[in-house]
Design a protein around this motif. Structure first.
Motif, PDB file in Angstrom:
ATOM      1  N   VAL A 167       0.972  -1.147   0.098  1.00 42.02           N
ATOM      2  CA  VAL A 167      -0.078  -0.004  -0.085  1.00 42.02           C
ATOM      3  C   VAL A 167       0.779   1.293  -0.208  1.00 42.02           C
ATOM      4  N   LEU A 168       0.514   1.958  -1.142  1.00 41.83           N
ATOM      5  CA  LEU A 168       1.439   3.219  -1.160  1.00 41.83           C
ATOM      6  C   LEU A 168       0.624   4.380  -0.404  1.00 41.83           C
ATOM      7  N   ARG A 169       1.328   5.307   0.051  1.00 41.71           N
ATOM      8  CA  ARG A 169       0.704   6.315   0.556  1.00 41.71           C
ATOM      9  C   ARG A 169       1.058   7.810   0.093  1.00 41.71           C
ATOM     10  N   TYR A 170       0.002   8.324  -0.642  1.00 43.53           N
ATOM     11  CA  TYR A 170       0.160   9.738  -1.158  1.00 43.53           C
ATOM     12  C   TYR A 170      -0.865  10.685  -0.546  1.00 43.53           C
ATOM     13  N   THR A 171      -0.694  11.962  -0.637  1.00 47.93           N
ATOM     14  CA  THR A 171      -1.362  13.052  -0.502  1.00 47.93           C
ATOM     15  C   THR A 171      -1.821  13.676  -1.772  1.00 47.93           C
ATOM     16  N   ALA A 172      -3.144  14.216  -1.996  1.00 47.12           N
ATOM     17  CA  ALA A 172      -3.574  14.780  -3.264  1.00 47.12           C
ATOM     18  C   ALA A 172      -4.074  16.156  -2.899  1.00 47.12           C
ATOM     19  N   PHE A 173      -3.867  16.803  -4.153  1.00 48.46           N
ATOM     20  CA  PHE A 173      -4.512  18.293  -4.120  1.00 48.46           C
ATOM     21  C   PHE A 173      -3.345  19.169  -3.040  1.00 48.46           C
ATOM     22  N   ALA A 174      -2.169  18.803  -3.113  1.00 48.25           N
ATOM     23  CA  ALA A 174      -1.233  19.430  -2.218  1.00 48.25           C
ATOM     24  C   ALA A 174       0.173  19.212  -2.761  1.00 48.25           C
ATOM     25  N   THR A 175       1.149  20.013  -2.764  1.00 48.60           N
ATOM     26  CA  THR A 175       2.534  19.694  -2.923  1.00 48.60           C
ATOM     27  C   THR A 175       3.282  19.425  -1.836  1.00 48.60           C
ATOM     28  N   ASP A 176       2.857  19.753  -0.653  1.00 48.52           N
ATOM     29  CA  ASP A 176       3.438  19.323   0.584  1.00 48.52           C
ATOM     30  C   ASP A 176       2.705  18.239   1.224  1.00 48.52           C
ATOM     31  N   PRO A 177       3.524  17.162   1.779  1.00 51.54           N
ATOM     32  CA  PRO A 177       2.867  15.737   2.341  1.00 51.54           C
ATOM     33  C   PRO A 177       2.250  16.452   3.507  1.00 51.54           C
ATOM     34  N   ALA A 178       2.374  17.704   4.138  1.00 48.47           N
ATOM     35  CA  ALA A 178       1.621  17.803   5.367  1.00 48.47           C
ATOM     36  C   ALA A 178       0.353  18.412   5.126  1.00 48.47           C
ATOM     37  N   GLY A 179       0.006  18.737   3.690  1.00 53.81           N
ATOM     38  CA  GLY A 179      -1.248  19.157   3.073  1.00 53.81           C
ATOM     39  C   GLY A 179      -2.160  18.343   2.458  1.00 53.81           C
ATOM     40  N   GLY A 203      -5.863  22.178   8.945  1.00 52.41           N
ATOM     41  CA  GLY A 203      -4.423  22.307   8.896  1.00 52.41           C
ATOM     42  C   GLY A 203      -3.702  21.418   7.752  1.00 52.41           C
ATOM     43  N   ARG A 204      -4.605  21.205   6.819  1.00 55.06           N
ATOM     44  CA  ARG A 204      -4.093  20.370   5.542  1.00 55.06           C
ATOM     45  C   ARG A 204      -4.575  21.209   4.443  1.00 55.06           C
ATOM     46  N   PRO A 205      -3.898  22.314   4.210  1.00 51.03           N
ATOM     47  CA  PRO A 205      -4.593  22.978   3.117  1.00 51.03           C
ATOM     48  C   PRO A 205      -4.483  22.126   1.940  1.00 51.03           C
ATOM     49  N   SER A 206      -5.602  22.593   0.832  1.00 54.90           N
ATOM     50  CA  SER A 206      -5.687  21.645  -0.318  1.00 54.90           C
ATOM     51  C   SER A 206      -6.087  22.785  -1.414  1.00 54.90           C
ATOM     52  N   LEU A 207      -5.667  22.534  -2.704  1.00 58.22           N
ATOM     53  CA  LEU A 207      -6.000  23.235  -3.567  1.00 58.22           C
ATOM     54  C   LEU A 207      -6.599  22.405  -5.067  1.00 58.22           C
ATOM     55  N   LEU A 208      -7.721  22.750  -5.297  1.00 64.74           N
ATOM     56  CA  LEU A 208      -8.459  21.911  -6.269  1.00 64.74           C
ATOM     57  C   LEU A 208      -8.871  23.056  -7.531  1.00 64.74           C
ATOM     58  N   GLU A 209      -8.413  22.492  -8.506  1.00 61.72           N
ATOM     59  CA  GLU A 209      -8.740  23.626  -9.647  1.00 61.72           C
ATOM     60  C   GLU A 209     -10.095  22.841 -10.694  1.00 61.72           C
ATOM     61  N   ILE A 210     -11.004  23.166 -11.076  1.00 61.72           N
ATOM     62  CA  ILE A 210     -11.869  22.829 -11.840  1.00 61.72           C
ATOM     63  C   ILE A 210     -12.118  23.665 -12.967  1.00 61.72           C
ATOM     64  N   CYS A 211     -12.619  22.890 -13.967  1.00 61.49           N
ATOM     65  CA  CYS A 211     -13.166  23.647 -15.332  1.00 61.49           C
ATOM     66  C   CYS A 211     -14.150  23.005 -15.800  1.00 61.49           C
ATOM     67  N   VAL A 212     -15.566  23.932 -16.226  1.00 64.25           N
ATOM     68  CA  VAL A 212     -16.594  23.356 -16.369  1.00 64.25           C
ATOM     69  C   VAL A 212     -17.144  24.225 -17.665  1.00 64.25           C
ATOM     70  N   ALA A 213     -17.731  23.624 -18.654  1.00 60.45           N
ATOM     71  CA  ALA A 213     -18.273  24.297 -19.880  1.00 60.45           C
ATOM     72  C   ALA A 213     -19.705  24.369 -19.919  1.00 60.45           C
ATOM     73  N   PRO A 214     -20.607  25.264 -20.547  1.00 59.30           N
ATOM     74  CA  PRO A 214     -21.835  25.068 -20.556  1.00 59.30           C
ATOM     75  C   PRO A 214     -22.505  24.189 -21.630  1.00 59.30           C
ATOM     76  N   ASP A 215     -21.645  23.361 -22.397  1.00 63.28           N
ATOM     77  CA  ASP A 215     -22.278  22.504 -23.237  1.00 63.28           C
ATOM     78  C   ASP A 215     -21.803  20.969 -23.063  1.00 63.28           C
ATOM     79  N   ASP A 216     -20.931  21.074 -22.040  1.00 67.29           N
ATOM     80  CA  ASP A 216     -20.424  19.433 -21.706  1.00 67.29           C
ATOM     81  C   ASP A 216     -20.783  19.202 -20.053  1.00 67.29           C
TER      82      ASP A 216
END
Length: 279
Positions: free
Chosen positions: A9-21, A252-265
């Motif tokens: 089992v690998l352990r990753y953190t997502a939506f951050a560049t710092d393992p503490a986030g 205390g685990r800041p995360s950044l999520l970027e979304i893109c949405v279109a009116p026709d999809d």
């Protein structure tokens, strides 16, 4: 990958560049032959909100079957574990994840992943559901931002979207775990996507996840996709729109999520970084 004790089992953190986030996820890169019961057992042992179990398709090198388990239940789709698994595979390019929710394409670099969700949709929440949610959250109707009506939104899994007028109300989240879990389960939903609009295209979010036995997710990619579909459903996507979601700050685990949405999809893209957790 396996060892004498079972799958690695690998352990990753997502939506951050710092393992503490970000939001930690377990990743099993080859779950071939694992039973449902064993996957649930492993997810409970890992203890993260989700663990992704990947099964390669030898005849289709860019295609993988992927399932997601929280410590308590399997969920049809999990965004942060998708980002973690895609980066952990170490295969820059476009991968195809066959999930219980449907096919999800994932464009991957060594440190980031952009998933394209299954088609999203959203429907207004019934007044009784809103009342039950407010009671569980300890909120009043006056706390809600009337520019953003409550909806049930789907982005691979289902979420209850509620927007509040003030950041302070979001920061003070303290809810009835069992009551909110019961409401979400009754609607086949996994989290409540609680948001506050910081700027035109910037939102703060918190996501209680009692259905999975987790008080709160620091980052929730499926809810971010659902939120994009929600914005489209309520007429807030007149042209292609990019939105930044800040989550996990109050944990205390800041995360950044970027979304893109279109009116026709009806699909939504969700982008984030992932890094391994060491030590």
């Amino acid at each position: 990958m396996t060892d004498a004790q079972g799958p690695t089992v690998l352990r990753y953190t997502a939506f951050a560049t710092d393992p503490a986030g970000g939001n930690p996820a377990g990743v099993v890169l080859d779950a071939t032959g694992l039973t449902d019961a064993r996957m649930l057992e492993i997810a409970a042992e890992v203890g993260y909100s989700e663990t992704a179990f990947v099964v390669p398709r030898p005849a289709e090198p860019d295609d993988f079957d992927v399932r997601y388990f929280s410590p308590l239940v399997e969920v049809p789709f999990c965004g942060h574990a998708t980002v973690a698994a895609a980066v952990a595979l170490g295969r820059p390019g476009t991968l195809r994840f066959h999930t219980p929710a449907g096919l999800v394409d994932v464009a991957t670099t060594p440190t980031t992943a952009t998933l394209t969700s299954v088609p999203t949709h959203a429907t207004p929440a019934a007044p009784a559901d809103v009342t039950a949610a407010l009671r569980a959250l300890g909120w009043s109707a006056d706390d809600l931002d009337d520019r953003y009506p409550p909806h049930w939104a789907f982005g691979g899994s289902r979420h209850l979207v509620l927007a509040v007028r003030t950041r302070a109300r979001l920061a003070a989240l303290d809810y009835d775990f069992d009551a909110l879990a019961d409401l979400l389960r009754a609607h086949d939903a996994v989290t409540a996507q609680l948001v506050h609009q910081r700027e035109e295209d910037v939102f703060d979010a918190r996501d209680p996840f009692p259905v999975g036995g987790v008080v709160e997710d620091p980052a929730t990619g499926s809810a971010a996709a659902a939120f994009g579909g929600y914005l489209r459903a309520i007429g807030r996507v007149e042209r292609p729109r990019s939105v930044t979601i800040h989550q996990g700050v109050d944990l205390g685990r800041p995360s950044l999520l970027e979304i893109c949405v279109a009116p026709d999809d009806p699909r939504v893209t969700v982008t984030g970084s992932a890094v391994p957790i060491t030590g």
